[in-house]
Enzyme design. Structure first.
Site, PDB file in Angstrom:
ATOM      1  N   ARG A   1      17.709 -16.310   2.444  1.00 11.27           N
ATOM      2  CA  ARG A   1      18.286 -15.824   1.180  1.00 11.27           C
ATOM      3  C   ARG A   1      17.706 -14.438   0.848  1.00 11.27           C
ATOM      4  O   ARG A   1      18.396 -13.592   0.285  1.00 11.27           O
ATOM      5  CB  ARG A   1      18.045 -16.808   0.029  1.00 11.27           C
ATOM      6  CG  ARG A   1      18.466 -16.263  -1.332  1.00 11.27           C
ATOM      7  CD  ARG A   1      18.824 -17.323  -2.369  1.00 11.27           C
ATOM      8  NE  ARG A   1      17.862 -18.405  -2.436  1.00 11.27           N
ATOM      9  CZ  ARG A   1      16.631 -18.324  -2.947  1.00 11.27           C
ATOM     10  NH1 ARG A   1      16.182 -17.194  -3.444  1.00 11.27           N
ATOM     11  NH2 ARG A   1      15.834 -19.383  -2.955  1.00 11.27           N
TER      12      ARG A   1
ATOM     13  N   TYR B   1      40.571  -2.909 -10.632  1.00  8.87           N
ATOM     14  CA  TYR B   1      40.830  -4.155  -9.899  1.00  8.87           C
ATOM     15  C   TYR B   1      40.782  -5.343 -10.881  1.00  8.87           C
ATOM     16  O   TYR B   1      39.850  -5.441 -11.689  1.00  8.87           O
ATOM     17  CB  TYR B   1      39.781  -4.329  -8.784  1.00  8.87           C
ATOM     18  CG  TYR B   1      39.923  -5.609  -8.016  1.00  8.87           C
ATOM     19  CD1 TYR B   1      40.947  -5.779  -7.106  1.00  8.87           C
ATOM     20  CD2 TYR B   1      39.047  -6.675  -8.222  1.00  8.87           C
ATOM     21  CE1 TYR B   1      41.098  -6.967  -6.404  1.00  8.87           C
ATOM     22  CE2 TYR B   1      39.186  -7.867  -7.527  1.00  8.87           C
ATOM     23  CZ  TYR B   1      40.219  -7.998  -6.620  1.00  8.87           C
ATOM     24  OH  TYR B   1      40.361  -9.179  -5.935  1.00  8.87           O
TER      25      TYR B   1
ATOM     26  N   ASP C   1      34.056   2.222  -6.980  1.00  6.57           N
ATOM     27  CA  ASP C   1      34.632   1.217  -6.082  1.00  6.57           C
ATOM     28  C   ASP C   1      35.439   1.993  -5.035  1.00  6.57           C
ATOM     29  O   ASP C   1      36.504   2.525  -5.333  1.00  6.57           O
ATOM     30  CB  ASP C   1      35.523   0.258  -6.882  1.00  6.57           C
ATOM     31  CG  ASP C   1      36.145  -0.845  -6.015  1.00  6.57           C
ATOM     32  OD1 ASP C   1      36.222  -0.655  -4.782  1.00  6.57           O
ATOM     33  OD2 ASP C   1      36.562  -1.867  -6.581  1.00  6.57           O
TER      34      ASP C   1
ATOM     35  N   LYS D   1      38.163  -5.816   3.007  1.00  4.17           N
ATOM     36  CA  LYS D   1      39.342  -4.979   3.224  1.00  4.17           C
ATOM     37  C   LYS D   1      39.163  -4.107   4.483  1.00  4.17           C
ATOM     38  O   LYS D   1      39.068  -4.646   5.558  1.00  4.17           O
ATOM     39  CB  LYS D   1      39.620  -4.160   1.961  1.00  4.17           C
ATOM     40  CG  LYS D   1      39.534  -4.998   0.654  1.00  4.17           C
ATOM     41  CD  LYS D   1      40.576  -6.082   0.552  1.00  4.17           C
ATOM     42  CE  LYS D   1      40.323  -7.089  -0.574  1.00  4.17           C
ATOM     43  NZ  LYS D   1      40.135  -6.526  -1.897  1.00  4.17           N
TER      44      LYS D   1
HETATM   45  C1  LIG Z   1      39.552  -6.891  -3.106  1.00  3.06           C
HETATM   46  C2  LIG Z   1      38.965  -5.922  -4.027  1.00  3.06           C
HETATM   47  C3  LIG Z   1      37.821  -6.246  -4.788  1.00  3.06           C
HETATM   48  C4  LIG Z   1      37.190  -7.629  -4.773  1.00  3.06           C
HETATM   49  O1  LIG Z   1      36.601  -7.955  -3.537  1.00  3.06           O
HETATM   50  P1  LIG Z   1      36.511  -9.453  -2.954  1.00  3.06           P
HETATM   51  O2  LIG Z   1      35.932  -9.242  -1.591  1.00  3.06           O
HETATM   52  O3  LIG Z   1      37.886 -10.035  -2.967  1.00  3.06           O
HETATM   53  O4  LIG Z   1      35.590 -10.218  -3.853  1.00  3.06           O
HETATM   54  C5  LIG Z   1      37.292  -5.265  -5.614  1.00  3.06           C
HETATM   55  N1  LIG Z   1      37.851  -4.050  -5.709  1.00  3.06           N
HETATM   56  C6  LIG Z   1      38.946  -3.704  -5.004  1.00  3.06           C
HETATM   57  C7  LIG Z   1      39.516  -2.335  -5.163  1.00  3.06           C
HETATM   58  C8  LIG Z   1      39.539  -4.624  -4.139  1.00  3.06           C
HETATM   59  O5  LIG Z   1      40.642  -4.277  -3.454  1.00  3.06           O
END
Ligand SMILES: *Cc1c(COP(=O)(O)O)cnc(C)c1O
Length: 380
Positions: free
Chosen positions: A54, A106, A178, A203
């Site tokens: 962890r 998001y 982000d 992604k």
């Molecule tokens: C998918 C996404 C998230 C969240 O990420 P997860 O891996 O699904 O928890 C946050 N910001 C953006 C821009 C995203 O496309």
């Protein structure tokens, strides 16, 4: 072993950072360390600092050093999801603190900022980050953090990272970007003045729609970084060793994948811009896009995501998404396969997304096949 700062090109970073020949076996590809616990030596210390998974794990550490270099930062934290990374940032703030988030942030980020952390006393104001005057007016004495997402979801709005970082720093606040949609191949926010970068590695970094992960990358290992690491180690939002290994493997091809995503997306956007069924195309690589000049300043390429608005109502729009043969109707993005999504029906009647909007994640199929597929679906 090569010094990491010798890697000057991102393709080389993607292949070599955090990727060393295994000293124990000579394996060129690193092993997956599934052990949750590590031997303590007679003097009380641990080999390579590993004690319990962890807190740390060799696969996670390798991934984190690679992520830090990809974004031009000095330290990184790998998480079990993008939302776990985001939640950790908010957890590091105090009750009574205030943050700014963009209007088309998001969905999950906006939801936890307001509904989860709101009940803990975190103030949150939603602003249009393309309007710097509106942003400046929304800053309060207790504003500690400005959360940026650019290009945004699903309208591909562009926020000026350098300008917002400056505004944040003048107010004594942190600027977190982000960077999921752009990936470090198209945009490196730390170089524009941001303090932190967040990724959903689910992604583009993962790239194959087969792992869930998140990351935070910082310019410096400062006190805020130590606090985030402590929250992660105590709270336990850690990725599994296999996911770290898989993600590190995927990153090797990231620069080449993203380049092809961008090339395909630009051609699809160009095609759709003149299509009779299409009312609007939102892609920062089009000169007609209102954020094109800022995108050109802060991005090296315009990404693989775009959205369109078609002539028609919600049902007719959903019918287009259901008529594609190569594009799969599904959420998420950044994988090798193309996806199409009707956000309005996913988000429900309170959605602020236009009912005639379709979001497209452009994959790595041949672009002529993608264009032909969209054309036949639009002409149904
Ligand atoms: C998918 C996404 C998230 C969240 O990420 P997860 O891996 O699904 O928890 C946050 N910001 C953006 C821009 C995203 O496309």
């Amino acid at each position: 072993m090569q010094q990491q700062n010798e890697f000057t090109h991102i393709e080389t970073v993607a292949v070599h950072a955090g990727h060393e020949v295994d000293p124990a076996s000579g394996a060129v590809m690193p092993p997956i360390n599934l052990s949750t616990t590590f031997e303590r030596k007679a003097d009380g210390t641990y080999t390579n600092g590993n004690s319990y998974s962890r807190s740390d794990n060799p696969n996670r550490r390798a991934l984190e050093s690679c992520l830090a270099m990809l974004e031009g930062g000095s330290v990184a934290l790998a998480f079990s999801s993008g939302m776990a990374a985001t939640a950790t940032v908010f957890q590091a703030l105090a009750s009574g603190d205030h943050i700014l988030v963009p209007g088309d942030v998001y969905f999950g980020t906006g939801k936890i900022a307001q509904e989860l952390f709101g009940t803990w006393g975190l103030g949150c104001t939603i602003v249009d980050m393309t309007d710097l005057d509106q942003m400046a007016a929304a800053i309060r004495p207790n504003t500690k953090l400005i959360w940026v997402e650019t290009p945004s979801n699903p309208l591909l709005k562009i926020t000026d990272i350098a300008a917002v970082s400056k505004l944040a720093h003048e107010a004594g606040a942190l600027c977190v970007v982000d960077n999921t949609w752009a990936s470090p191949i198209c945009q490196r926010p730390l170089e524009q003045g941001a303090d932190w970068v967040m990724h959903s590695t689910t992604k583009y970094l993962g790239g194959h729609s087969d792992l869930t992960g998140g990351a935070l990358i910082a310019r410096e290992a400062d006190a805020f970084f130590q606090r985030l690491r402590m929250i992660q180690q105590w709270g336990g939002a850690v990725p599994a060793p296999f996911d770290c290994w898989l993600l590190r493997r995927s990153i090797s091809t990231l620069p080449y994948r993203v380049r092809a995503h961008c090339e395909n997306a630009q051609q699809v956007a160009n095609f759709l811009a003149t299509h009779p069924r299409v009312a609007a195309v939102h892609y920062p690589g089009l000169t007609s896009h209102p954020g094109h000049a800022i995108a050109q300043k802060q991005m090296t390429a315009f990404g693989g995501m775009l959205s369109i608005q078609v002539h028609g109502d919600a049902d007719q729009t959903r019918a287009v998404a259901s008529s594609t043969k190569l594009f799969t109707q599904a959420t998420s993005l950044g994988g090798v396969e193309s996806l199409i999504e009707h956000r309005y029906s996913v988000e429900g009647p309170t959605s602020r997304t236009p009912p005639n909007l379709l979001r497209l994640s452009i994959g790595l199929e041949h672009v002529a096949d993608l264009i032909a597929d969209l054309d036949q679906a639009l002409m149904q």
